[in-house]
Design an enzyme around this catalytic site. Structure first.
Site, PDB file in Angstrom:
ATOM      1  N   ALA A  36      58.934   4.198  90.504  1.00  0.00           N
ATOM      2  CA  ALA A  36      60.098   3.426  90.049  1.00  0.00           C
ATOM      3  C   ALA A  36      59.661   2.345  89.060  1.00  0.00           C
ATOM      4  O   ALA A  36      60.315   2.117  88.043  1.00  0.00           O
ATOM      5  CB  ALA A  36      60.829   2.817  91.249  1.00  0.00           C
ATOM      6  N   ASP A  74      58.713  11.873  92.718  1.00  0.00           N
ATOM      7  CA  ASP A  74      59.020  10.438  92.610  1.00  0.00           C
ATOM      8  C   ASP A  74      59.505  10.057  91.211  1.00  0.00           C
ATOM      9  O   ASP A  74      60.586   9.476  91.079  1.00  0.00           O
ATOM     10  CB  ASP A  74      57.806   9.584  93.014  1.00  0.00           C
TER      11      ASP A  74
END
Ligand code: PMV
Length: 327
Positions: free
Chosen positions: A117, A158
């Site tokens: 992120a 991810d």
């Protein structure tokens, strides 16, 4: 002044570990985000500061100089950021001194994809600041390459979830497919606070699979069926079935040895408090668990996880992948 971008964390809803052997997995972007602010500097330094990790320092002429925190830890955390920024410079064909400020709301090293992120947010902020005109696919590719520095051979789950948001189906041979989910998926995420290594847990599963192939192969097959049924349930807004499938999925993960005492406490606490289902999420051996509950039960489940020693928070699916917050 400067550009702020943000990107969401992820949870694996179904299919972790079995995904390594070609089975499908369902992943969800959640409304906990990492924020990155990029600003130009008058010198040539790449200065990086992480507010939540209390680390700062700068890269200059191939060296890293720490200013706050442990030098080794700082260089390890910031190397993917440096890599991603270099890739944006490559695209532009020019370089520029930058200040990068990271502020992440995602628990670190808990299987929620905090590092991805952060890198996705940084790449997007720098790209917007310098007008590099990167598409979301470009941001994903750069973040994926950067993630390989940290994780060796990650699946790419991810950075894909952080970039695109929403729900995704992932399979090794076919990659990512967006999964349209209209329903809310009310989750409580419980962090055990127990550190774990994804690599070690993956090796554990490999070992048990090699020693007992005839026993483990049907487990893999069951995991596949769970994901297929879960996709149907997600399309039909069927929370109850999803809960059942989460419980069964957890039992399979327990069977291959990746649950531990800290996770069992929290998984059981959630069920006792009225969760429709609960399971570990990600690599296991510590890290996080998730519980699915109707809205009116969320607080009960949260309190129960807390009493059992976990650090819980309520999370919802977000369809917003990486986005510019301020420019
Ligand atoms: O806890 P995490 O986010 O590192 O999840 C790992 C997921 C695994 O399926 C165990 C490994 C992988 O690469 O897919």
């Amino acid at each position: 002044m400067g550009v702020v971008a943000s990107a969401p964390a992820k949870v694996i809803l179904f299919g972790e570990h079995f995904v390594v052997y070609g089975e499908p997995a369902v992943v969800l972007a959640i409304d906990r985000r990492a924020y990155a602010k990029a600003e130009t500097r008058s010198d040539k330094r790449l200065h990086v500061r992480s507010a939540n990790l209390n680390l700062s320092g700068y890269f200059e002429n191939g060296y890293f100089k720490v200013e706050q925190g442990d030098a080794k830890e700082a260089v390890m955390k910031f190397e993917p950021v440096r890599f991603a920024v270099e890739k944006v410079f490559e695209k532009l064909g020019s370089r520029q001194g930058l200040d990068i400020e990271i502020n992440s709301m995602v628990p670190v090293a808990a299987g929620l994809g905090s590092s991805a992120a952060v890198v996705v947010a940084v790449t997007s902020a720098v790209s917007a600041l310098l007008d590099a005109k990167l598409s979301k696919e470009d941001v994903f590719r750069i973040a994926f390459q950067a993630e390989k520095i940290v994780h060796g051979t990650p699946s790419g789950i991810d950075p894909a979830t952080s970039t695109f948001g929403g729900a995704l189906i992932f399979q090794m041979d076919t990659g990512f497919k967006p999964l349209e989910v209209k329903m809310e998926i009310p989750l409580v995420i419980g962090d055990t606070g127990v550190g774990r290594s994804t690599r070690f847990q993956v090796e554990k599963v490999r070992d048990i699979k090699e020693r007992y192939p005839q026993v483990i192969d049907p487990v893999m097959h069951a995991a596949r069926e769970i994901v297929l049924r879960a996709i149907e349930a997600l399309k039909k807004n069927d929370l109850e079935t999803l809960g059942d499938l989460m419980n069964i999925n957890h039992a399979l993960l327990y069977a291959v040895g990746v649950s531990d005492e800290s996770l069992e406490w929290l998984v059981n606490a959630a069920r006792k408090a009225g969760a429709l289902g609960s399971k570990l999420t990600g690599a296991g051996g510590g890290g996080c668990m998730i519980a699915l509950a109707r809205n009116e039960k969320l607080e009960n489940v949260l309190e129960s996880i807390q009493r059992a020693g976990g650090r819980p928070f309520i999370a919802k699916k977000t369809d917003d992948g990486v986005r510019i917050e301020q420019s």
